[in-house]
Design a protein around this motif. Structure first.
Motif: not given
Length: 196
Positions: A93, A95, A98, A100-101
């Protein structure tokens, strides 16, 4: 006396380990990391069947540079028989806690994400992106009740996933290492299923 249906199981973030009697060529001696399992079906990636191309070759095909020396010779895996032209990137992961980017990412309980959008490859091409990465073409899928039926037929052993098997274990040792999570060695398992 009424028969009760067995409690539903959720094998997300588990390994499926093929029993010796499973002779389907695509799944024989395979270890599958389960990304999703619900009453609607299941989806996973075979983690021990490398394809004939490596990550550098994949990046050449999609016309992206690869500025991650650690990945150039890493094999791209045959994740399963479904959508074999499509890439699936299993990674830590980026982040935790939170969103996903990346544009198209499934968060998997246990700290991993599976991304299917090209932006994860673009991040890797610049030398960025997730540190631990597993790349496959295709995935394995089961329809509603299909995996449960295969489990009843003794086709698979199951065990909670150990990320070290995916990211830190040589490919040829992953099957035996997954069995060791259950305290088993491959010689202990009979290819003939017993039904008590």
């Amino acid at each position: 006396m009424a028969t009760e249906s067995p409690p539903s199981i959720n094998l997300t973030h588990h390994f499926l380990i093929a029993m010796p009697g499973l002779e389907d060529e695509g799944f024989s001696k395979s270890v599958i990391y389960m990304c999703e399992h619900s009453e609607r079906g299941a989806l996973g990636l075979i983690i021990n069947k490398p394809s004939d191309i490596n990550v550098q070759g994949l990046f050449d095909k999609v016309e992206l540079p690869l500025r991650r020396e650690d990945l150039t010779t890493t094999p791209v895996f045959q994740g399963g028989p479904v959508q074999t032209e499509r890439g699936f990137v299993l990674h830590e992961s980026m982040m935790p806690g939170s969103e996903s980017v990346y544009a198209s990412t499934m968060s998997i309980p246990g700290g991993l994400e599976m991304t299917t959008s090209k932006d994860v490859l673009e991040a890797l091409s610049t030398g960025a992106g997730p540190r631990k990465v597993f790349v496959s073409l295709g995935y394995s899928a089961w329809g509603e009740g299909q995996l449960e039926s295969e489990l009843l037929d003794n086709s698979w052993l199951t065990v909670a996933a150990d990320l070290g098997v995916i990211f830190d274990t040589p490919v040829e040792e992953r099957y035996d290492k997954a069995l060791k999570l259950l305290g088993l060695e491959s010689w202990m398992i009979s290819p003939v299923a017993g039904h008590g």
